[in-house]
Motif scaffolding. Structure first.
Motif, PDB file in Angstrom:
ATOM      1  N   ASP A 161       0.820  -1.217   0.000  1.00 17.08           N
ATOM      2  CA  ASP A 161       0.000   0.000   0.000  1.00 17.08           C
ATOM      3  C   ASP A 161       0.855   1.269   0.000  1.00 17.08           C
ATOM      4  OD1 ASP A 161       0.680  -0.871   2.643  1.00 17.08           O
ATOM      5  OD2 ASP A 161      -0.662   0.683   3.427  1.00 17.08           O
ATOM      6  N   GLU A 162       2.155   1.126   0.213  1.00 13.32           N
ATOM      7  CA  GLU A 162       3.027   2.315   0.187  1.00 13.32           C
ATOM      8  C   GLU A 162       3.535   2.534  -1.238  1.00 13.32           C
ATOM      9  OE1 GLU A 162       4.015   4.372   2.579  1.00 13.32           O
ATOM     10  OE2 GLU A 162       3.516   3.379   4.473  1.00 13.32           O
ATOM     11  N   ALA A 163       3.154   3.678  -1.824  1.00 10.34           N
ATOM     12  CA  ALA A 163       3.477   3.939  -3.231  1.00 10.34           C
ATOM     13  C   ALA A 163       4.985   4.017  -3.484  1.00 10.34           C
ATOM     14  CB  ALA A 163       2.800   5.223  -3.682  1.00 10.34           C
ATOM     15  N   ASP A 164       5.756   4.439  -2.488  1.00  5.22           N
ATOM     16  CA  ASP A 164       7.193   4.633  -2.702  1.00  5.22           C
ATOM     17  C   ASP A 164       7.964   3.327  -2.861  1.00  5.22           C
ATOM     18  OD1 ASP A 164       7.233   7.282  -2.953  1.00  5.22           O
ATOM     19  OD2 ASP A 164       7.829   7.751  -0.886  1.00  5.22           O
ATOM     20  N   VAL A 165       7.260   2.220  -2.667  1.00  2.34           N
ATOM     21  CA  VAL A 165       7.883   0.929  -2.910  1.00  2.34           C
ATOM     22  C   VAL A 165       8.302   0.828  -4.382  1.00  2.34           C
ATOM     23  CG1 VAL A 165       7.261  -1.507  -3.196  1.00  2.34           C
ATOM     24  CG2 VAL A 165       6.871  -0.365  -1.024  1.00  2.34           C
ATOM     25  N   GLN A 166       7.516   1.468  -5.228  1.00  6.08           N
ATOM     26  CA  GLN A 166       7.793   1.397  -6.675  1.00  6.08           C
ATOM     27  C   GLN A 166       9.157   1.998  -7.050  1.00  6.08           C
ATOM     28  OE1 GLN A 166       4.534   2.707  -9.083  1.00  6.08           O
ATOM     29  NE2 GLN A 166       5.524   2.078 -10.987  1.00  6.08           N
ATOM     30  N   PRO A 167       9.419   3.295  -6.741  1.00  4.18           N
ATOM     31  CA  PRO A 167      10.752   3.816  -7.103  1.00  4.18           C
ATOM     32  C   PRO A 167      11.883   3.044  -6.423  1.00  4.18           C
ATOM     33  CG  PRO A 167       9.548   5.384  -5.710  1.00  4.18           C
ATOM     34  CD  PRO A 167       8.564   4.337  -6.152  1.00  4.18           C
ATOM     35  N   LEU A 168      11.621   2.562  -5.218  1.00  5.62           N
ATOM     36  CA  LEU A 168      12.640   1.829  -4.471  1.00  5.62           C
ATOM     37  C   LEU A 168      13.047   0.561  -5.245  1.00  5.62           C
ATOM     38  CD1 LEU A 168      14.209   1.850  -1.811  1.00  5.62           C
ATOM     39  CD2 LEU A 168      12.383   0.462  -0.831  1.00  5.62           C
ATOM     40  N   PHE A 169      12.052  -0.218  -5.660  1.00  4.97           N
ATOM     41  CA  PHE A 169      12.342  -1.456  -6.388  1.00  4.97           C
ATOM     42  C   PHE A 169      13.006  -1.155  -7.735  1.00  4.97           C
ATOM     43  CE2 PHE A 169      10.786  -5.536  -4.724  1.00  4.97           C
ATOM     44  CZ  PHE A 169      10.290  -5.100  -3.500  1.00  4.97           C
ATOM     45  N   LEU A 170      12.470  -0.114  -8.388  1.00  7.09           N
ATOM     46  CA  LEU A 170      13.003   0.202  -9.721  1.00  7.09           C
ATOM     47  C   LEU A 170      14.479   0.565  -9.649  1.00  7.09           C
ATOM     48  CD1 LEU A 170      10.028   2.162 -11.348  1.00  7.09           C
ATOM     49  CD2 LEU A 170      10.693  -0.241 -11.633  1.00  7.09           C
ATOM     50  N   GLN A 171      14.878   1.211  -8.559  1.00  7.85           N
ATOM     51  CA  GLN A 171      16.282   1.594  -8.432  1.00  7.85           C
ATOM     52  C   GLN A 171      17.156   0.443  -7.972  1.00  7.85           C
ATOM     53  OE1 GLN A 171      17.116   5.142  -6.362  1.00  7.85           O
ATOM     54  NE2 GLN A 171      15.457   6.240  -7.403  1.00  7.85           N
ATOM     55  N   CYS A 172      16.626  -0.344  -7.042  1.00 12.78           N
ATOM     56  CA  CYS A 172      17.389  -1.477  -6.531  1.00 12.78           C
ATOM     57  C   CYS A 172      17.706  -2.480  -7.647  1.00 12.78           C
ATOM     58  CB  CYS A 172      16.622  -2.191  -5.437  1.00 12.78           C
ATOM     59  SG  CYS A 172      16.722  -1.363  -3.881  1.00 12.78           S
ATOM     60  N   PHE A 173      16.726  -2.603  -8.526  1.00 11.61           N
ATOM     61  CA  PHE A 173      16.903  -3.612  -9.568  1.00 11.61           C
ATOM     62  C   PHE A 173      17.146  -2.964 -10.943  1.00 11.61           C
ATOM     63  CE2 PHE A 173      14.594  -5.784  -6.205  1.00 11.61           C
ATOM     64  CZ  PHE A 173      15.325  -6.962  -6.093  1.00 11.61           C
ATOM     65  N   ARG A 174      17.776  -1.792 -10.905  1.00  9.13           N
ATOM     66  CA  ARG A 174      18.069  -1.044 -12.138  1.00  9.13           C
ATOM     67  C   ARG A 174      18.673  -1.906 -13.227  1.00  9.13           C
ATOM     68  NH1 ARG A 174      22.215   2.292 -12.351  1.00  9.13           N
ATOM     69  NH2 ARG A 174      21.559   3.756 -13.953  1.00  9.13           N
ATOM     70  N   LYS A 175      19.792  -2.509 -12.828  1.00  7.37           N
ATOM     71  CA  LYS A 175      20.573  -3.277 -13.810  1.00  7.37           C
ATOM     72  C   LYS A 175      19.757  -4.442 -14.336  1.00  7.37           C
ATOM     73  CE  LYS A 175      25.129  -2.473 -11.956  1.00  7.37           C
ATOM     74  NZ  LYS A 175      26.033  -3.171 -11.042  1.00  7.37           N
ATOM     75  N   GLU A 176      19.130  -5.171 -13.414  1.00  7.94           N
ATOM     76  CA  GLU A 176      18.360  -6.361 -13.777  1.00  7.94           C
ATOM     77  C   GLU A 176      17.209  -5.978 -14.703  1.00  7.94           C
ATOM     78  OE1 GLU A 176      19.374  -5.604 -10.796  1.00  7.94           O
ATOM     79  OE2 GLU A 176      20.277  -7.355  -9.814  1.00  7.94           O
ATOM     80  N   ILE A 177      16.611  -4.823 -14.412  1.00  5.48           N
ATOM     81  CA  ILE A 177      15.490  -4.381 -15.242  1.00  5.48           C
ATOM     82  C   ILE A 177      15.997  -4.017 -16.641  1.00  5.48           C
ATOM     83  CG2 ILE A 177      13.731  -2.589 -15.561  1.00  5.48           C
ATOM     84  CD1 ILE A 177      13.564  -2.520 -12.429  1.00  5.48           C
ATOM     85  N   ARG A 178      17.117  -3.297 -16.628  1.00  6.37           N
ATOM     86  CA  ARG A 178      17.688  -2.858 -17.906  1.00  6.37           C
ATOM     87  C   ARG A 178      18.099  -4.060 -18.768  1.00  6.37           C
ATOM     88  NH1 ARG A 178      22.131   1.550 -17.188  1.00  6.37           N
ATOM     89  NH2 ARG A 178      23.047  -0.267 -16.206  1.00  6.37           N
TER      90      ARG A 178
END
Lengths: 435, 127
Positions: B8-25
């Motif tokens: 329910d915490e919206a900031d989880v999104q930027p947190l995950f996106l940054q933590c997994f930057r490389k993996e996402i890329r």
């Protein structure tokens, strides 16, 4: 014949002496009256031989007149005046007898034994006046004593009443202190309910602060690597991410900060200062605190939280801490009501708490709505009364709503309205004027 | 590997996106986000076949993570997605409860992203 006049003088001194005995007048008059009494007796016997009875009577009468005149003028013997005046006939008769013996001696000689009669009558008159005056004075003394007794009783009662008044005042002060303590302990009790909610509400932002800080430090490592490679575009990209992260860190730090401040404010005694407050934020904060507070006690509890905030709402001047207490109270009650209903109906029941704000003319209207157990018609009038609670002993102080009422109505010129249907839920509507 | 994060915490999104930057890329992981149990179920209606792993918070207003888990286990069993639960406190009762309902793993808040990465990599290589 002169004997009765001298006897009257003697008795006058003697009786006055007895009358003043044992009073404050005794010291002043004792000597005068004693001497007067003695002088009367001596004068009678000394003058009896050389003077004729008629001359003797005249001297006695004149002396009596002078003495009466003297005493009549004394303030101390004011109450004896009717007795003094009763001597006038005696004096007049004495002088008259002398005059008759001089003017018509032959007549006088012939009837001299009859002249004794008016003298005796005047003497008896004096004595009877004395008796009457004595009785009068005794009655006066009796009244005086009764008056004194009454005064004493009145004083006694007054002292008693004064004592009772002081005792009552002390009791009222004690009650007022107790009331203050009750209000304070109600505050602490609600703080206890809050603690778990607060812990959760602080833990969440703290988690973000930690996570974003860690990520940022990892990003910096990457950034150094990219710098070494010379990929400046990537460096710029990472730098932007870090900047955003720092914003997030600061934002969540502030969130935790405001919760701690709110908690401190909640437990402090109100300073009564009104300040402009965003009611939406306040309501949101306390709804979360109440929710997590209840959840910490009972993990199985869950509720849907709906907020319908009018974001154009102006800030309103309120005592933030006090209105916060009211909100906490309303939310705690709402969660309690839906929780009770959930216990009855089981998991099929979906608890829902809804908080809405809107602008109504010159008022802010804040509504807390729940779909809980509702308030039975029979107790709707009582729920604002102090110490009224439907919760089991130890769970509620019964002060929450009565304090809320005081805060909103007396403290902020607002209003609390209740709509409720037993079994279907309750709506509490708070109106606060914008000043 | 598609992963659905429910919190329910919206900031989880930027947190995950940054933590997994490389993996996402590098397209190792692909993250989608839902901010409530209800949203997660909506999402699953269309995309349940794509999602390999669901990471869900337990403590959420409305539908809780536990309810979400039991619904997923009831409605989507072919193939059953992996579900990892995130709890705020070391709470034994919810832990056992979630295990009984078929949770595959647990994480505690604050999230240890290195540990999460390890776990995700294990899933990736074993799955």
């Amino acid at each position: 014949m002169s004997f009765l006049t001298y006897l009257s003088i003697f008795l006058l001194f003697n009786w006055l002496n007895r009358a003043v005995k044992m009073t404050q007048l005794s010291f002043k008059w004792k000597a005068v009256l004693g001497i007067g009494q003695g002088a009367a007796a001596v004068a009678y016997f000394v003058l009896k031989k050389p003077l004729s009875d008629e001359v003797h009577l005249l001297i006695g009468s004149i002396a009596l007149g002078a003495i009466i005149k003297y005493f009549n003028e004394q303030e101390d013997f004011k109450s004896f005046r009717s007795y003094f005046e009763s001597h006038y006939p005696l004096i007049a008769v004495g002088i008259l007898i002398f005059l008759i013996s001089i003017v018509v001696p032959s007549f006088y000689d012939e009837y001299d034994q009859y002249f004794l009669l008016p003298l005796v009558a005047a003497f008896i008159w004096v004595i009877s006046r004395w008796a009457a005056s004595k009785k009068q004075r005794e009655e006066l003394l009796l009244y005086k004593a009764k008056n004194e007794e009454l005064d004493r009783l009145v004083a006694e009662r007054t002292a008693e009443i004064q004592n009772q008044k002081e005792e009552l005042e002390a009791t009222i002060e004690l009650l007022q202190n107790t009331q203050q303590q009750l209000i304070q302990s109600e505050k602490l009790a609600s703080l206890g309910e809050l603690t778990a909610g607060i812990a959760h509400e602080i833990q969440n932002p703290l988690n973000f602060v930690n996570n974003f800080a860690e990520v940022s430090s990892e990003l910096l490592v990457e950034m150094t690597q990219e710098l070494a490679k010379g990929d400046l575009e990537e460096v710029r990209y990472i730098a932007d991410d870090i900047r955003q992260n720092l914003e997030k860190i600061s934002q969540h730090g502030k969130r935790a900060d405001s919760i701690v401040k709110g908690m401190l404010q909640h437990s402090r005694t109100s300073n009564g200062q009104k300040e402009p407050v965003n009611v939406n934020n306040l309501a949101d904060e306390y709804m979360r605190l109440a929710y997590h507070g209840l959840r910490a006690k009972d993990k199985s509890f869950n509720s849907e939280l709906v907020t319908n905030f009018d974001n154009s709402l102006p800030e309103v001047n309120i005592i933030q801490q006090d209105v916060g207490r009211v909100l906490l109270n309303l939310f705690t009650n709402a969660f309690y009501a839906v929780h009770q209903k959930q216990k009855e109906l089981g998991q099929t029941f979906r608890p829902k708490i809804e908080v809405s704000t809107r602008l109504q003319h010159n008022n802010i209207e804040l509504t807390v709505k729940d779909n809980g157990t509702g308030i039975p018609e029979a107790i709707r009038d009582k729920i604002m009364q102090p110490f009224f609670t439907t919760k089991p002993t130890g769970e509620g102080t019964g002060l929450g709503l009565s304090l809320s009422y005081d805060i909103i109505v007396k403290g902020h010129n607002g209003n609390i309205a209740i709509e409720s249907e037993e079994g279907n839920g309750s709506v509490f509507i708070i109106t606060l004027p914008i000043i | 590997m598609k992963i659905l994060v429910v919190d329910d915490e919206a900031d989880v999104q930027p947190l995950f996106l940054q933590c997994f930057r490389k993996e996402i890329r590098n397209h190792v992981f692909d993250f989608d986000f839902a901010f409530s149990g209800e949203q997660a179920l909506d999402y699953l209606k269309d995309k349940h076949s794509e999602v390999v792993l669901i990471l869900s918070d337990i403590n959420m207003p409305g539908m809780s993570g536990i309810e979400l888990l039991s619904t997923i286990r009831k409605d989507y069993d072919n193939p059953p997605p992996l579900v990892m639960m995130i709890t705020a406190y070391g709470d034994e009762e919810t832990h056992t409860n979630a295990l009984q309902l078929g949770a595959n793993d647990f994480l505690t808040k604050p999230l240890d992203f290195n540990l999460l990465k390890e776990k995700l990599n294990t899933v990736l290589h074993n799955g």
